[in-house]
Design an enzyme around this catalytic site. Structure first.
Site, PDB file in Angstrom:
ATOM      1  N   HIS A  52       0.832  -1.205   0.000  1.00 15.24           N
ATOM      2  CA  HIS A  52       0.000   0.000   0.000  1.00 15.24           C
ATOM      3  C   HIS A  52       0.865   1.253   0.000  1.00 15.24           C
ATOM      4  CE1 HIS A  52      -3.546   2.345   0.249  1.00 15.24           C
ATOM      5  NE2 HIS A  52      -4.290   1.513   0.944  1.00 15.24           N
ATOM      6  N   ASP A 110      -8.290  -8.442 -18.180  1.00 13.95           N
ATOM      7  CA  ASP A 110      -8.497  -9.604 -19.043  1.00 13.95           C
ATOM      8  C   ASP A 110      -7.150 -10.047 -19.605  1.00 13.95           C
ATOM      9  OD1 ASP A 110      -9.133 -11.447 -21.003  1.00 13.95           O
ATOM     10  OD2 ASP A 110     -10.463 -10.135 -22.133  1.00 13.95           O
TER      11      ASP A 110
END
Length: 431
Positions: free
Chosen positions: A167, A376
């Site tokens: 993070h 994808d």
């Protein structure tokens, strides 16, 4: 008998071409000590009926993702480096050494189909989530490694991408941008559709630190995991009620966290209705940075401000849902002015980046707009993304999407202890 997941190979994936060396400074937001942790998530890709672009390559998903990762690390070369603490105040002055050593990558196979484990749609899973996330790289402090990935292939042709990212290097939007860059290369694109920029010193303000001193020692809580789905019909009904009550529109996020905050507050059964309860969440501030949204296109660092809603518990318990939504929207409306004050170095109390937690507070993150569900690799987009960004001292909930093709919102929580769990479930299911 448990289902076996075998890790077949473990190695570092280095950038596929030469990359710049040297040190890069993190921004004032990146260096927030509370962000120095890893964010794990699972991205589930069911088998597809037709041949996708990746399948036409006659390569396994792990091979395709690994090769594409190496290409993406050329563009995102800081993620192939190592986080290094400053000499004086440690994580508070951390930087990135661009060493090109690479991201940790694991290839694994599961001895079952995704259908055998119900496509990981209901927790607890038949496979422990730790088996689907990358194990730690040897000889490296885990928090110094910006990125780890594991691709687990199932007998049905489906696969799961386990991602663990720092993070301190990216916020959710930045991590989603990077994952989509890998996916772009996996599908054969010559470059990512979004070109990344570092620009931490140019875009993110660096106001003087107004508060100092050691971080408080958090109280460890025994928070229980619970997931609930809000139907699209229930959400639209709540939006309609808010519109009729106020003449204004609200978002799915507004409705979801209002219902969640009220349900949780009711389940706590606080004896004194004047007890303050709070709700916090990170709001994207890219549009508020220097130069606005156009200047921050491609920026993948932390770029948010903490929005906090505080009220007496009795007010939250007794309000109708539209009233709770109004509290949240009022806090969101203050964001531009409050962020501008912080950026100018004015004293803002409490410091929005010095997060403290108690059982009366709830923190929420929104995973619905991060871009993970668009990634994808050639086999279609994921059926779901499962976050595990929880800490034992932080009552927390994550707003996401339910498994496709289901519509609505999925709220994943670790926000109440056992004594409050039954009532919390009842309140949430009454939506």
């Amino acid at each position: 008998m448990g289902i076996e997941v075998r890790r077949m190979s473990r190695s570092y994936v280095r950038p596929a071409a030469a990359t710049p060396a040297g040190s890069l400074e993190l921004s004032a937001i990146d260096r927030v000590v509370g962000l120095r942790h890893m964010v794990p998530s699972l991205h589930v890709y069911p088998p597809r009926g037709g041949a996708g672009e990746g399948q036409l390559q006659q390569q396994s998903p792990a091979t395709v993702v690994r090769e594409a990762l190496g290409k993406a690390l050329v563009d995102y070369y800081p993620l192939a480096g190592r986080l290094v603490d400053g000499p004086d105040d440690g994580p508070a002055s951390a930087r990135v050494e661009c060493t090109g050593e690479g991201a940790w990558f694991v290839e694994a196979v599961a001895g079952c189909s995704l259908e055998d484990v119900a496509r990981l749609e209901n927790y607890p899973f038949a496979i422990p989530e730790g088996d689907l996330l990358p194990d730690e790289a040897p000889g490296v402090e885990p928090l110094d490694l910006p990125l780890m990935m594991q691709v687990t292939e199932f007998t049905c042709g489906g696969f799961v991408v386990g991602l663990t990212s720092s993070h301190a290097m990216t916020d959710g939007l930045g991590a989603g941008q990077f994952i989509n860059a890998i996916a772009d290369y996996a599908r054969g694109l010559p470059r990512p559709r979004v070109i990344p920029i570092w620009s931490r010193g140019e875009l993110v303000p660096n106001p003087p630190k107004l508060l100092s001193g050691p971080l408080p020692v958090p109280r460890m809580l025994k928070l229980r995991y619970h997931t609930v789905d809000l139907s699209i019909d229930g959400i639209e009904h709540a939006k309609s009620q808010f519109l009729q009550s106020t003449g204004q529109r609200c978002s799915t996020f507004d409705v979801a966290i209002a219902r969640l905050w009220q349900a949780r507050t009711r389940s706590l059964r606080l004896a004194d209705p004047s007890t303050r309860v709070s709700l916090g969440f990170f709001a994207n501030t890219r549009h508020l940075m220097r130069g606005g949204a156009s200047a921050t296109a491609g920026f993948y660092g932390n770029c948010f401000y903490t929005v906090t809603v505080s009220a007496e518990s009795g007010a939250v318990v007794g309000a109708d849902l539209a009233g709770v939504v109004a509290m949240i929207r009022d806090a969101k409306a203050r964001l531009p002015a409050e962020f501008a004050r912080w950026a100018a170095g004015e004293r803002v109390e409490p410091d929005p980046y010095d997060l403290s937690f108690s059982y009366e507070s709830l923190f929420v993150t929104d995973w619905t707009r991060l871009g993970f569900t668009d990634a994808d690799y050639g086999w279609g987009t994921p059926s779901q993304v499962i976050p595990f960004a929880f800490q034992p001292f932080m009552p927390k909930a994550i707003i996401g999407a339910p498994p496709a093709p289901k519509a609505g919102a999925r709220i994943t929580t670790q926000c109440v202890e056992e004594v409050n769990l039954t009532e919390f479930k009842d309140e949430m299911e009454a939506f």
